[in-house]
Design a protein around this motif. Structure first.
Motif, PDB file in Angstrom:
ATOM      1  N   GLU A   1       0.853  -1.203   0.000  1.00  0.00           N
ATOM      2  CA  GLU A   1       0.000   0.000   0.000  1.00  0.00           C
ATOM      3  C   GLU A   1       0.879   1.240   0.000  1.00  0.00           C
ATOM      4  OE1 GLU A   1      -3.579   0.416   2.701  1.00  0.00           O
ATOM      5  OE2 GLU A   1      -2.283   1.934   3.569  1.00  0.00           O
ATOM      6  N   ALA A   2       0.593   2.175  -0.909  1.00  0.00           N
ATOM      7  CA  ALA A   2       1.376   3.395  -0.983  1.00  0.00           C
ATOM      8  C   ALA A   2       1.072   4.253   0.235  1.00  0.00           C
ATOM      9  CB  ALA A   2       1.030   4.145  -2.261  1.00  0.00           C
ATOM     10  N   GLY A   3       2.104   4.962   0.696  1.00  0.00           N
ATOM     11  CA  GLY A   3       1.917   5.849   1.826  1.00  0.00           C
ATOM     12  C   GLY A   3       1.467   7.219   1.377  1.00  0.00           C
ATOM     13  N   VAL A   4       1.541   8.177   2.278  1.00  0.00           N
ATOM     14  CA  VAL A   4       1.211   9.557   1.964  1.00  0.00           C
ATOM     15  C   VAL A   4       2.325  10.127   1.083  1.00  0.00           C
ATOM     16  CG1 VAL A   4       0.836  11.854   2.916  1.00  0.00           C
ATOM     17  CG2 VAL A   4      -0.055   9.828   4.117  1.00  0.00           C
ATOM     18  N   VAL A   5       1.929  10.731  -0.017  1.00  0.00           N
ATOM     19  CA  VAL A   5       2.902  11.270  -0.972  1.00  0.00           C
ATOM     20  C   VAL A   5       2.890  12.786  -0.882  1.00  0.00           C
ATOM     21  CG1 VAL A   5       3.563  11.436  -3.395  1.00  0.00           C
ATOM     22  CG2 VAL A   5       2.584   9.305  -2.507  1.00  0.00           C
ATOM     23  N   GLN A   6       4.069  13.373  -0.814  1.00  0.00           N
ATOM     24  CA  GLN A   6       4.188  14.821  -0.786  1.00  0.00           C
ATOM     25  C   GLN A   6       5.182  15.265  -1.851  1.00  0.00           C
ATOM     26  OE1 GLN A   6       4.370  15.166   3.964  1.00  0.00           O
ATOM     27  NE2 GLN A   6       4.135  17.158   2.943  1.00  0.00           N
ATOM     28  N   CYS A  23      -0.107  17.301  -1.456  1.00  0.00           N
ATOM     29  CA  CYS A  23      -0.176  16.086  -0.654  1.00  0.00           C
ATOM     30  C   CYS A  23      -1.235  15.159  -1.237  1.00  0.00           C
ATOM     31  CB  CYS A  23      -0.536  16.402   0.793  1.00  0.00           C
ATOM     32  SG  CYS A  23      -0.905  14.950   1.821  1.00  0.00           S
ATOM     33  N   ASN A  24      -0.876  13.897  -1.410  1.00  0.00           N
ATOM     34  CA  ASN A  24      -1.837  12.867  -1.793  1.00  0.00           C
ATOM     35  C   ASN A  24      -1.923  11.859  -0.658  1.00  0.00           C
ATOM     36  OD1 ASN A  24      -2.285  10.021  -3.575  1.00  0.00           O
ATOM     37  ND2 ASN A  24      -3.582  11.757  -4.029  1.00  0.00           N
ATOM     38  N   PRO A  25      -3.065  11.779   0.007  1.00  0.00           N
ATOM     39  CA  PRO A  25      -3.154  10.896   1.175  1.00  0.00           C
ATOM     40  C   PRO A  25      -3.284   9.429   0.762  1.00  0.00           C
ATOM     41  CG  PRO A  25      -5.288  11.862   0.714  1.00  0.00           C
ATOM     42  CD  PRO A  25      -4.318  12.482  -0.263  1.00  0.00           C
ATOM     43  N   ILE A  26      -3.250   8.569   1.736  1.00  0.00           N
ATOM     44  CA  ILE A  26      -3.465   7.146   1.498  1.00  0.00           C
ATOM     45  C   ILE A  26      -4.895   6.959   0.981  1.00  0.00           C
ATOM     46  CG2 ILE A  26      -3.672   4.894   2.627  1.00  0.00           C
ATOM     47  CD1 ILE A  26      -1.420   5.802   4.508  1.00  0.00           C
ATOM     48  N   SER A  27      -5.038   6.102  -0.003  1.00  0.00           N
ATOM     49  CA  SER A  27      -6.336   5.881  -0.621  1.00  0.00           C
ATOM     50  C   SER A  27      -7.380   5.482   0.419  1.00  0.00           C
ATOM     51  CB  SER A  27      -6.218   4.772  -1.675  1.00  0.00           C
ATOM     52  OG  SER A  27      -7.475   4.503  -2.242  1.00  0.00           O
ATOM     53  N   GLY A  28      -8.513   6.171   0.381  1.00  0.00           N
ATOM     54  CA  GLY A  28      -9.600   5.854   1.303  1.00  0.00           C
ATOM     55  C   GLY A  28      -9.559   6.636   2.602  1.00  0.00           C
ATOM     56  N   HIS A  29      -8.487   7.370   2.822  1.00  0.00           N
ATOM     57  CA  HIS A  29      -8.386   8.168   4.048  1.00  0.00           C
ATOM     58  C   HIS A  29      -9.153   9.473   3.882  1.00  0.00           C
ATOM     59  CE1 HIS A  29      -4.680   6.247   6.178  1.00  0.00           C
ATOM     60  NE2 HIS A  29      -5.581   5.343   5.800  1.00  0.00           N
ATOM     61  N   ASN A  30     -10.160   9.654   4.735  1.00  0.00           N
ATOM     62  CA  ASN A  30     -11.017  10.832   4.615  1.00  0.00           C
ATOM     63  C   ASN A  30     -10.475  12.042   5.364  1.00  0.00           C
ATOM     64  OD1 ASN A  30     -12.983   9.430   3.091  1.00  0.00           O
ATOM     65  ND2 ASN A  30     -13.805   8.540   4.977  1.00  0.00           N
ATOM     66  N   THR A  31      -9.647  11.790   6.368  1.00  0.00           N
ATOM     67  CA  THR A  31      -9.124  12.885   7.188  1.00  0.00           C
ATOM     68  C   THR A  31      -7.709  13.220   6.752  1.00  0.00           C
ATOM     69  OG1 THR A  31     -10.457  12.072   9.032  1.00  0.00           O
ATOM     70  CG2 THR A  31      -8.786  13.718   9.543  1.00  0.00           C
ATOM     71  N   LEU A  32      -7.456  14.489   6.561  1.00  0.00           N
ATOM     72  CA  LEU A  32      -6.142  14.941   6.102  1.00  0.00           C
ATOM     73  C   LEU A  32      -5.698  16.096   6.986  1.00  0.00           C
ATOM     74  CD1 LEU A  32      -4.881  15.389   2.495  1.00  0.00           C
ATOM     75  CD2 LEU A  32      -4.620  17.281   4.118  1.00  0.00           C
ATOM     76  N   TYR A  33      -4.418  16.071   7.362  1.00  0.00           N
ATOM     77  CA  TYR A  33      -3.831  17.080   8.236  1.00  0.00           C
ATOM     78  C   TYR A  33      -2.609  17.703   7.577  1.00  0.00           C
ATOM     79  CZ  TYR A  33      -6.102  13.928  11.680  1.00  0.00           C
ATOM     80  OH  TYR A  33      -6.973  13.115  12.372  1.00  0.00           O
ATOM     81  N   THR A 101      -5.440   6.106  13.500  1.00  0.00           N
ATOM     82  CA  THR A 101      -4.002   6.386  13.439  1.00  0.00           C
ATOM     83  C   THR A 101      -3.671   7.323  12.285  1.00  0.00           C
ATOM     84  OG1 THR A 101      -3.495   4.232  14.381  1.00  0.00           O
ATOM     85  CG2 THR A 101      -1.718   5.336  13.181  1.00  0.00           C
ATOM     86  N   GLN A 102      -2.814   8.300  12.570  1.00  0.00           N
ATOM     87  CA  GLN A 102      -2.369   9.219  11.528  1.00  0.00           C
ATOM     88  C   GLN A 102      -1.097   8.675  10.880  1.00  0.00           C
ATOM     89  OE1 GLN A 102      -2.239  13.381  12.608  1.00  0.00           O
ATOM     90  NE2 GLN A 102      -3.904  13.136  14.083  1.00  0.00           N
ATOM     91  N   TYR A 103      -1.067   8.732   9.545  1.00  0.00           N
ATOM     92  CA  TYR A 103       0.097   8.315   8.779  1.00  0.00           C
ATOM     93  C   TYR A 103       0.685   9.555   8.118  1.00  0.00           C
ATOM     94  CZ  TYR A 103      -1.703   3.604   9.445  1.00  0.00           C
ATOM     95  OH  TYR A 103      -2.150   2.436  10.007  1.00  0.00           O
ATOM     96  N   PHE A 104       1.970   9.761   8.352  1.00  0.00           N
ATOM     97  CA  PHE A 104       2.622  10.964   7.874  1.00  0.00           C
ATOM     98  C   PHE A 104       3.377  10.723   6.571  1.00  0.00           C
ATOM     99  CE2 PHE A 104       2.357  14.191  11.226  1.00  0.00           C
ATOM    100  CZ  PHE A 104       1.797  13.452  12.247  1.00  0.00           C
ATOM    101  N   GLY A 105       3.406  11.755   5.746  1.00  0.00           N
ATOM    102  CA  GLY A 105       4.264  11.754   4.581  1.00  0.00           C
ATOM    103  C   GLY A 105       5.676  12.174   4.971  1.00  0.00           C
TER     104      GLY A 105
END
Lengths: 113, 113
Positions: A1-6, A23-33, A101-105
């Motif tokens: 699975e690809a991570g957060v891309v910046q 920023c491109n978040p992880i697919s399906g992640h609705n919350t972005l910070y 859980t938050q996943y960071f780029g």
């Protein structure tokens, strides 16, 4: 699975110039910070999106910073005009939902000269 | 004022020993506290979450404690390895339900072979 891309990973600009981070978040992640991290400090939250809605932008300096997440997927953070003090790392994170859980780029390192 | 303090900016330990990192907070009443690892040039990576009603949480060689009376969390790495060298950040969400994380300044751990 690809991570957060910046992108970009690094950016050097002169003061008073505009700059944008993507920023491109992880697919399906609705919350972005978006976070800002100064050298030797922890990340500081700038803005949080739920889908395309900015639900918390209280820490975003709105005189020069703006952000958008038009289709609820990728997001752009802009600074115009940039100041010397804006030199920092800009981190994007995403999560499935607000309490997950938050996943960071890897961040964009900005240097303003 | 609200503060999250990690008492050591840097910690050096010998390989095989237990590393103990401290996170103290003031004027917060978090429902949970999180620990992250950050390597140079990368974004933070989530390690563990501990809730206010949990005294201790373990994951492999990691252990976290949470004392809401002392307003303190301790993060332990047992049988430390050079690969554990990184900056460790504690973070809490002061507003239940929002997951807007506030981070400490981090402790840079170096495990010496």
């Amino acid at each position: 699975e690809a991570g957060v891309v910046q992108s970009p990973r690094y950016k050097i600009i002169e003061k008073k110039q505009p700059v944008a981070f993507w920023c491109n978040p992880i697919s399906g992640h609705n919350t972005l910070y978006w976070y800002l991290q100064n050298l030797g400090q922890g990340p500081e939250l700038l803005i949080r999106y739920e889908n395309e809605e900015a639900v918390d932008d209280s820490q975003l300096p709105k005189d020069r910073f703006s952000a958008e997440r038009l289709k609820g997927v990728d997001s752009t953070l802009k600074i115009q005009p940039a100041e010397l003090g804006d030199s920092a790392v800009y981190l994007c994170a995403s999560s499935l939902a607000p309490l997950e859980t938050q996943y960071f780029g890897p961040g964009t390192r900005l240097l303003v000269l | 004022s609200q503060k999250i303090e990690q008492n050591s900016e840097a910690l050096n330990i010998q390989e095989g020993k237990t590393a103990t990192l401290t996170c103290n907070y003031t004027n917060y009443s978090p429902a949970y506290l999180q620990w992250y690892r950050q390597d140079p040039g990368r974004g933070p990576v989530f390690l563990l979450l501990i809730r206010e009603n949990e005294k201790e949480k373990r994951k492999e060689r990691l252990k976290v404690t949470f004392d809401t009376t002392l307003k303190q969390s301790l993060f332990h790495i047992t049988a430390s390895q050079p690969a554990d060298s990184a900056t460790y950040l504690c973070a809490l969400d002061p507003q239940t339900g929002a997951n807007n994380l506030f981070f400490g300044t981090g402790t840079r751990l170096t495990v010496i072979p």
